[in-house]
Design a protein around this motif. Structure first.
Motif, PDB file in Angstrom:
ATOM      1  N   MET A   1       0.854  -1.188   0.000  1.00 15.34           N
ATOM      2  CA  MET A   1       0.000   0.000   0.000  1.00 15.34           C
ATOM      3  C   MET A   1       0.884   1.228   0.000  1.00 15.34           C
ATOM      4  SD  MET A   1      -1.585   0.387   3.891  1.00 15.34           S
ATOM      5  CE  MET A   1      -2.213   2.038   3.882  1.00 15.34           C
ATOM      6  N   ALA A   2       0.365   2.335  -0.529  1.00  9.95           N
ATOM      7  CA  ALA A   2       1.117   3.592  -0.566  1.00  9.95           C
ATOM      8  C   ALA A   2       0.761   4.417   0.664  1.00  9.95           C
ATOM      9  CB  ALA A   2       0.787   4.365  -1.831  1.00  9.95           C
ATOM     10  N   VAL A   3       1.776   5.021   1.256  1.00  5.90           N
ATOM     11  CA  VAL A   3       1.585   5.911   2.402  1.00  5.90           C
ATOM     12  C   VAL A   3       2.161   7.264   2.017  1.00  5.90           C
ATOM     13  CG1 VAL A   3       2.245   6.357   4.797  1.00  5.90           C
ATOM     14  CG2 VAL A   3       1.653   4.037   4.086  1.00  5.90           C
ATOM     15  N   CYS A   4       1.349   8.314   2.120  1.00  5.64           N
ATOM     16  CA  CYS A   4       1.789   9.666   1.770  1.00  5.64           C
ATOM     17  C   CYS A   4       1.586  10.567   2.977  1.00  5.64           C
ATOM     18  CB  CYS A   4       0.985  10.180   0.575  1.00  5.64           C
ATOM     19  SG  CYS A   4       1.562  11.792  -0.001  1.00  5.64           S
ATOM     20  N   LEU A   5       2.705  11.008   3.554  1.00  7.26           N
ATOM     21  CA  LEU A   5       2.673  11.796   4.784  1.00  7.26           C
ATOM     22  C   LEU A   5       3.328  13.154   4.596  1.00  7.26           C
ATOM     23  CD1 LEU A   5       3.836   9.055   7.315  1.00  7.26           C
ATOM     24  CD2 LEU A   5       1.495   9.735   6.818  1.00  7.26           C
ATOM     25  N   SER A   6       2.962  14.061   5.475  1.00  2.00           N
ATOM     26  CA  SER A   6       3.638  15.350   5.596  1.00  2.00           C
ATOM     27  C   SER A   6       3.920  15.566   7.077  1.00  2.00           C
ATOM     28  CB  SER A   6       2.762  16.477   5.049  1.00  2.00           C
ATOM     29  OG  SER A   6       3.485  17.695   5.065  1.00  2.00           O
ATOM     30  N   LEU A   7       4.866  16.435   7.373  1.00  2.00           N
ATOM     31  CA  LEU A   7       5.217  16.740   8.762  1.00  2.00           C
ATOM     32  C   LEU A   7       4.518  18.013   9.194  1.00  2.00           C
ATOM     33  CD1 LEU A   7       9.095  16.250   8.542  1.00  2.00           C
ATOM     34  CD2 LEU A   7       7.367  14.533   9.042  1.00  2.00           C
ATOM     35  N   ASP A   8       4.293  18.138  10.500  1.00  2.00           N
ATOM     36  CA  ASP A   8       3.744  19.390  11.004  1.00  2.00           C
ATOM     37  C   ASP A   8       4.876  20.400  11.160  1.00  2.00           C
ATOM     38  OD1 ASP A   8       4.957  18.170  13.194  1.00  2.00           O
ATOM     39  OD2 ASP A   8       3.408  18.744  14.613  1.00  2.00           O
ATOM     40  N   GLU A   9       4.505  21.670  11.271  1.00  2.00           N
ATOM     41  CA  GLU A   9       5.505  22.727  11.491  1.00  2.00           C
ATOM     42  C   GLU A   9       5.966  22.649  12.937  1.00  2.00           C
ATOM     43  OE1 GLU A   9       6.882  24.715   9.362  1.00  2.00           O
ATOM     44  OE2 GLU A   9       5.623  24.288   7.654  1.00  2.00           O
ATOM     45  N   PRO A  10       7.168  23.011  13.306  1.00  2.00           N
ATOM     46  CA  PRO A  10       8.260  23.556  12.498  1.00  2.00           C
ATOM     47  C   PRO A  10       9.166  22.473  11.900  1.00  2.00           C
ATOM     48  CG  PRO A  10       8.863  23.703  14.793  1.00  2.00           C
ATOM     49  CD  PRO A  10       7.470  23.099  14.740  1.00  2.00           C
ATOM     50  N   LEU A  11       8.852  21.214  12.159  1.00  2.00           N
ATOM     51  CA  LEU A  11       9.684  20.132  11.634  1.00  2.00           C
ATOM     52  C   LEU A  11       9.725  20.150  10.108  1.00  2.00           C
ATOM     53  CD1 LEU A  11      11.353  18.025  13.071  1.00  2.00           C
ATOM     54  CD2 LEU A  11       9.444  16.446  12.909  1.00  2.00           C
ATOM     55  N   LEU A  12       8.595  20.448   9.490  1.00  3.40           N
ATOM     56  CA  LEU A  12       8.539  20.498   8.023  1.00  3.40           C
ATOM     57  C   LEU A  12       9.471  21.575   7.475  1.00  3.40           C
ATOM     58  CD1 LEU A  12       7.291  19.487   5.379  1.00  3.40           C
ATOM     59  CD2 LEU A  12       5.483  21.178   5.694  1.00  3.40           C
TER      60      LEU A  12
END
Length: 166
Positions: free
Chosen positions: A67-78
């Motif tokens: 399966m594909a997993v598409c994530l983003s980080l929260d700020e300020p880590l991003l």
């Protein structure tokens, strides 16, 4: 004669310096306060670069489903992230997929991992910041479902991470 005068002048300067700096005379007062103890050494929060890629090569042949997993980080880590920062997907202690930051333009970044497993596996996430050598983890989980996706490039799942301490 010049050498002799130079030696005398040098000895006079050294004597004056040791007197003015409180150095070494028997009439120097003893300190009445105990020596300062250095502060406790802080916990080392850095980690070596993880070897998650080698785990994934083994996993690809172990499980049929993906399966594909598409994530983003929260700020300020991003904001502090880099293209060399891996984000790994785990089931227990077994690494099931690894992704690196993808730049979608307009300041939008995602991590897309192909994850291998069996339906019902509970997935967790770890992130490694290469510049600081800090490891991050999250309490967020996802459930593996074969031939599906968890988030996508138009709507990635934003995950909040906390720094791991040793």
């Amino acid at each position: 004669m010049k050498k002799h005068i130079f030696k005398i002048a040098l000895l006079a300067i050294v004597s004056l310096l040791s007197i003015s700096c409180g150095g070494g005379g028997s009439d120097s007062p003893e300190p009445d306060t105990p020596p300062v103890t250095p502060p406790e050494t802080p916990v080392d929060n850095t980690f070596p670069t993880p070897q998650w890629e080698s785990d994934v090569r083994i996993i690809e042949n172990k499980y049929e489903g993906s399966m594909a997993v598409c994530l983003s980080l929260d700020e300020p880590l991003l904001a502090a992230s880099a293209s060399t920062d891996p984000l790994a997907v785990f089931c227990g202690s077994e690494c099931r997929g690894v992704a690196y930051r993808e730049d979608l333009g307009g300041g939008k970044y995602v991590w897309i991992a192909m994850v291998h497993g069996e339906d019902g596996d509970v997935l967790t996430f770890k992130y490694y910041a290469a510049a600081t050598q800090f490891m991050y983890t999250t309490t967020a989980t996802a459930t593996f479902t074969k031939d599906t996706q968890y988030g996508n490039v138009d709507n990635p799942v934003t995950v909040s991470f906390t720094q791991v301490t040793k």
